[in-house]
Design a protein around this motif. Structure first.
Motif, PDB file in Angstrom:
ATOM      1  N   TYR A   1      33.624  43.982  11.745  1.00  0.00           N
ATOM      2  CA  TYR A   1      33.855  42.529  11.743  1.00  0.00           C
ATOM      3  C   TYR A   1      33.965  41.938  13.146  1.00  0.00           C
ATOM      4  CZ  TYR A   1      38.749  44.242  11.751  1.00  0.00           C
ATOM      5  OH  TYR A   1      39.926  44.913  12.023  1.00  0.00           O
ATOM      6  N   ASP A   2      33.956  42.799  14.172  1.00  0.00           N
ATOM      7  CA  ASP A   2      33.909  42.323  15.560  1.00  0.00           C
ATOM      8  C   ASP A   2      32.502  42.411  16.140  1.00  0.00           C
ATOM      9  OD1 ASP A   2      36.647  41.664  15.981  1.00  0.00           O
ATOM     10  OD2 ASP A   2      37.130  43.783  16.177  1.00  0.00           O
ATOM     11  N   LEU A   3      31.721  43.373  15.682  1.00  0.00           N
ATOM     12  CA  LEU A   3      30.404  43.624  16.261  1.00  0.00           C
ATOM     13  C   LEU A   3      29.384  42.532  15.954  1.00  0.00           C
ATOM     14  CD1 LEU A   3      30.109  47.469  15.649  1.00  0.00           C
ATOM     15  CD2 LEU A   3      30.291  46.323  17.858  1.00  0.00           C
ATOM     16  N   ASP A   4      29.614  41.763  14.895  1.00  0.00           N
ATOM     17  CA  ASP A   4      28.663  40.693  14.558  1.00  0.00           C
ATOM     18  C   ASP A   4      29.147  39.314  15.002  1.00  0.00           C
ATOM     19  OD1 ASP A   4      30.700  40.349  12.740  1.00  0.00           O
ATOM     20  OD2 ASP A   4      29.427  40.343  10.960  1.00  0.00           O
ATOM     21  N   ASP A   5      30.151  39.280  15.892  1.00  0.00           N
ATOM     22  CA  ASP A   5      30.641  38.001  16.425  1.00  0.00           C
ATOM     23  C   ASP A   5      29.688  37.452  17.488  1.00  0.00           C
ATOM     24  OD1 ASP A   5      32.872  38.248  14.868  1.00  0.00           O
ATOM     25  OD2 ASP A   5      34.180  38.940  16.484  1.00  0.00           O
ATOM     26  N   LYS A   6      29.761  36.160  17.673  1.00  0.00           N
ATOM     27  CA  LYS A   6      29.079  35.566  18.823  1.00  0.00           C
ATOM     28  C   LYS A   6      29.824  35.965  20.087  1.00  0.00           C
ATOM     29  CE  LYS A   6      26.730  31.600  16.758  1.00  0.00           C
ATOM     30  NZ  LYS A   6      26.513  30.134  16.809  1.00  0.00           N
ATOM     31  N   LEU A   7      29.110  36.101  21.189  1.00  0.00           N
ATOM     32  CA  LEU A   7      29.742  36.517  22.443  1.00  0.00           C
ATOM     33  C   LEU A   7      30.847  35.545  22.841  1.00  0.00           C
ATOM     34  CD1 LEU A   7      26.549  37.564  24.440  1.00  0.00           C
ATOM     35  CD2 LEU A   7      28.319  39.085  23.547  1.00  0.00           C
ATOM     36  N   GLY A   8      32.057  36.068  23.077  1.00  0.00           N
ATOM     37  CA  GLY A   8      33.180  35.238  23.485  1.00  0.00           C
ATOM     38  C   GLY A   8      33.796  34.419  22.374  1.00  0.00           C
ATOM     39  N   ASN A   9      33.442  34.739  21.116  1.00  0.00           N
ATOM     40  CA  ASN A   9      33.918  33.929  19.992  1.00  0.00           C
ATOM     41  C   ASN A   9      34.192  34.862  18.815  1.00  0.00           C
ATOM     42  OD1 ASN A   9      34.264  32.168  17.833  1.00  0.00           O
ATOM     43  ND2 ASN A   9      32.715  30.739  18.540  1.00  0.00           N
TER      44      ASN A   9
ATOM     45  N   TYR B   1      35.704  34.402  15.919  1.00  0.00           N
ATOM     46  CA  TYR B   1      35.781  33.892  14.547  1.00  0.00           C
ATOM     47  C   TYR B   1      34.456  33.340  14.024  1.00  0.00           C
ATOM     48  CZ  TYR B   1      36.485  29.600  17.261  1.00  0.00           C
ATOM     49  OH  TYR B   1      36.355  28.575  18.177  1.00  0.00           O
ATOM     50  N   GLU B   2      33.378  33.450  14.804  1.00  0.00           N
ATOM     51  CA  GLU B   2      32.086  32.921  14.361  1.00  0.00           C
ATOM     52  C   GLU B   2      31.033  34.036  14.400  1.00  0.00           C
ATOM     53  OE1 GLU B   2      29.142  29.101  15.246  1.00  0.00           O
ATOM     54  OE2 GLU B   2      31.008  29.342  16.371  1.00  0.00           O
ATOM     55  N   LYS B   3      30.370  34.264  13.273  1.00  0.00           N
ATOM     56  CA  LYS B   3      29.381  35.342  13.192  1.00  0.00           C
ATOM     57  C   LYS B   3      28.055  34.931  13.833  1.00  0.00           C
ATOM     58  CE  LYS B   3      29.504  36.469   8.738  1.00  0.00           C
ATOM     59  NZ  LYS B   3      29.234  37.313   7.554  1.00  0.00           N
ATOM     60  N   ASP B   4      27.360  35.930  14.360  1.00  0.00           N
ATOM     61  CA  ASP B   4      26.072  35.717  15.014  1.00  0.00           C
ATOM     62  C   ASP B   4      24.974  36.372  14.180  1.00  0.00           C
ATOM     63  OD1 ASP B   4      23.893  35.446  16.638  1.00  0.00           O
ATOM     64  OD2 ASP B   4      24.590  36.820  18.202  1.00  0.00           O
ATOM     65  N   PRO B   5      24.114  35.580  13.536  1.00  0.00           N
ATOM     66  CA  PRO B   5      23.046  36.171  12.708  1.00  0.00           C
ATOM     67  C   PRO B   5      22.046  36.992  13.515  1.00  0.00           C
ATOM     68  CG  PRO B   5      22.723  33.800  12.969  1.00  0.00           C
ATOM     69  CD  PRO B   5      24.068  34.106  13.535  1.00  0.00           C
ATOM     70  N   ASP B   6      21.980  36.750  14.827  1.00  0.00           N
ATOM     71  CA  ASP B   6      21.032  37.481  15.678  1.00  0.00           C
ATOM     72  C   ASP B   6      21.615  38.787  16.230  1.00  0.00           C
ATOM     73  OD1 ASP B   6      19.062  35.479  15.385  1.00  0.00           O
ATOM     74  OD2 ASP B   6      19.990  34.283  16.978  1.00  0.00           O
ATOM     75  N   LEU B   7      22.906  39.023  16.013  1.00  0.00           N
ATOM     76  CA  LEU B   7      23.575  40.261  16.434  1.00  0.00           C
ATOM     77  C   LEU B   7      23.363  40.583  17.917  1.00  0.00           C
ATOM     78  CD1 LEU B   7      22.689  42.549  13.368  1.00  0.00           C
ATOM     79  CD2 LEU B   7      24.854  41.385  13.803  1.00  0.00           C
ATOM     80  N   VAL B   8      23.458  39.552  18.757  1.00  0.00           N
ATOM     81  CA  VAL B   8      23.254  39.733  20.203  1.00  0.00           C
ATOM     82  C   VAL B   8      24.266  40.730  20.772  1.00  0.00           C
ATOM     83  CG1 VAL B   8      23.316  38.596  22.459  1.00  0.00           C
ATOM     84  CG2 VAL B   8      22.185  37.484  20.519  1.00  0.00           C
ATOM     85  N   LYS B   9      25.515  40.600  20.373  1.00  0.00           N
ATOM     86  CA  LYS B   9      26.581  41.484  20.879  1.00  0.00           C
ATOM     87  C   LYS B   9      26.286  42.945  20.542  1.00  0.00           C
ATOM     88  CE  LYS B   9      31.659  41.965  20.543  1.00  0.00           C
ATOM     89  NZ  LYS B   9      32.875  41.382  19.906  1.00  0.00           N
ATOM     90  N   TRP B  10      25.918  43.211  19.300  1.00  0.00           N
ATOM     91  CA  TRP B  10      25.629  44.579  18.868  1.00  0.00           C
ATOM     92  C   TRP B  10      24.400  45.129  19.589  1.00  0.00           C
ATOM     93  CZ3 TRP B  10      21.565  47.084  16.414  1.00  0.00           C
ATOM     94  CH2 TRP B  10      21.843  48.371  15.936  1.00  0.00           C
ATOM     95  N   LYS B  11      23.336  44.331  19.646  1.00  0.00           N
ATOM     96  CA  LYS B  11      22.082  44.794  20.262  1.00  0.00           C
ATOM     97  C   LYS B  11      22.258  45.085  21.752  1.00  0.00           C
ATOM     98  CE  LYS B  11      19.081  42.372  16.979  1.00  0.00           C
ATOM     99  NZ  LYS B  11      18.190  41.207  16.761  1.00  0.00           N
ATOM    100  N   LYS B  12      22.944  44.195  22.468  1.00  0.00           N
ATOM    101  CA  LYS B  12      23.170  44.412  23.904  1.00  0.00           C
ATOM    102  C   LYS B  12      24.005  45.657  24.156  1.00  0.00           C
ATOM    103  CE  LYS B  12      22.672  39.882  26.097  1.00  0.00           C
ATOM    104  NZ  LYS B  12      23.340  38.857  26.927  1.00  0.00           N
ATOM    105  N   SER B  13      24.977  45.900  23.293  1.00  0.00           N
ATOM    106  CA  SER B  13      25.853  47.061  23.482  1.00  0.00           C
ATOM    107  C   SER B  13      25.077  48.361  23.325  1.00  0.00           C
ATOM    108  CB  SER B  13      27.015  47.020  22.482  1.00  0.00           C
ATOM    109  OG  SER B  13      26.576  47.259  21.153  1.00  0.00           O
ATOM    110  N   ARG B  14      24.132  48.408  22.419  1.00  0.00           N
ATOM    111  CA  ARG B  14      23.347  49.631  22.210  1.00  0.00           C
ATOM    112  C   ARG B  14      22.443  49.918  23.406  1.00  0.00           C
ATOM    113  NH1 ARG B  14      27.429  49.430  19.192  1.00  0.00           N
ATOM    114  NH2 ARG B  14      27.358  50.891  17.474  1.00  0.00           N
TER     115      ARG B  14
END
Length: 360
Positions: free
Chosen positions: A69-77, A79-92
């Motif tokens: 539930y943290d990995l799909d958040d918008k960067l720096g936010n 409580y708001e989910k990111d459909p593009d999964l930027v945080k997850w993709k960048k981390s990998r």
């Protein structure tokens, strides 16, 4: 320097002894939270200091089991989910880059919220999956909306061939507040029947009552024919020296010396290097749990050698089996006082039959 907790000095140990083991023994912490775990009550440490800390303590692999539930958040936010999964993709991408030049490795992983048979939220460790798996049941983004995306069984459809599925701290008691607000619960025998689940993380940073209870439950699982391996992690949230975490938002912070990176670890008998060597050990059960001493076990039967994690089907006529147990410790960890070998019947009943070897 945080209000509400005692200001304690850092504790640093420069050991005179090498960590018990040999060139083939590597160590891992299979449950650790990095900076990707970032919400109103939980937060971890960045990859680079984590790798530096791991290298200093002979910890070869750290699994970045950040909350789904943290990995799909918008960067720096948070409580708001990111459909593009930027945080997850960048981390990998960053993990892959860092592993190229590091002594220790980060294994890209995830702690996924799934639901048990009662509809309660429980946690699964998914190691090295090729895609993100959502699990938002206990993320507290919206109060009293606690239904998560997958059950312990339906998550099987999201697992890639190279991934490993482990039940996270399955028998820990859940605080009443988390039961009420987050609908959290515990694993049961029924959920653990899932053949995709390789094992259970019974050691979670502390040799407490839950750990010793978990050992007895694991023995029962084996006696019922459910062959599950056991693993150790710490559930550390960037804790290299002290565990500090928000217990009640805006009111209370807790602090202790358990659940520190690498304090409890999974020892592995490696046959090949790198992350795939790590995955091979975890997947085959060629590993042990420890907070220091080394133990390996192998069986000789009919001219064959069977390693830890193996299953041996021996005919009654050829029940002569030789078991070799090797233990190593150091002055830092102290002498081994006894070794217990448990023997029981599978699928019938369990009787606690111990053979003890007492060392003078």
């Amino acid at each position: 320097n945080l209000k509400g907790i005692e200001a304690l000095p850092l504790k640093v140990n420069f050991s005179k002894y090498r960590y018990p083991g040999n060139d083939f023994i590597h160590f891992s912490d299979i449950h650790y939270h990095t900076h990707l775990t970032d919400d109103m009550v939980e937060f971890g440490a960045p990859f680079q200091p984590t790798l530096k800390a791991a290298e200093s303590m002979n910890l070869h692999f750290v699994c970045s089991t950040d909350h789904s539930y943290d990995l799909d958040d918008k960067l720096g936010n948070w409580y708001e989910k990111d459909p593009d999964l930027v945080k997850w993709k960048k981390s990998r991408i960053e993990i892959q880059r860092l592993n190229l030049n590091s002594i220790s490795c980060i294994v890209p992983s995830e702690e996924v919220t799934v639901s048990n048979n009662k509809g309660e939220n429980i946690h699964a460790l998914i190691l090295n999956n090729s895609k993100f798996i959502p699990g938002n049941g206990d993320g507290a983004k919206q109060f009293f909306k606690t239904k998560t995306e997958y059950t312990t069984d339906s998550i099987n459809t999201q697992l890639s061939k190279e991934s490993i599925y482990i039940a996270a701290h399955p028998f820990e008691e859940v605080p009443y507040s988390q039961k009420l607000l987050l609908n959290r619960g515990k694993w049961s025998f029924e959920e653990l029947k899932n053949k995709k689940i390789k094992g259970i993380q019974i050691l979670n940073g502390s040799f407490d009552q839950t750990f010793f209870k978990s050992i007895q439950i694991w023995i029962k699982l084996l006696s019922f024919g459910l062959k599950k391996y056991i693993y150790a992690g710490n559930d550390a949230h960037g804790n290299f020296n002290y565990f500090r975490q928000i217990e009640v938002p805006m009111i209370k912070i807790s602090q202790h010396r358990n659940q520190i990176l690498g304090k409890c670890r999974t020892g592995m008998i490696m046959k090949k290097g790198g992350i795939y060597g790590f995955l091979d050990c975890i997947n085959s059960g060629r590993c042990y749990i420890t907070n220091g001493p080394m133990i390996t076990l192998e069986v000789n039967h009919n001219g064959y050698v069977f390693e830890m994690g193996s299953t041996i089907k021996a005919l009654k006529k050829s029940l002569k089996i030789k078991i070799n147990i090797k233990v190593e410790t150091s002055n830092e960890f102290g002498l081994i006082s006894n070794i217990s070998l448990l023997i029981g019947k599978v699928n019938k009943y369990f009787k606690n039959n111990e053979i003890e070897y007492i060392k003078n």
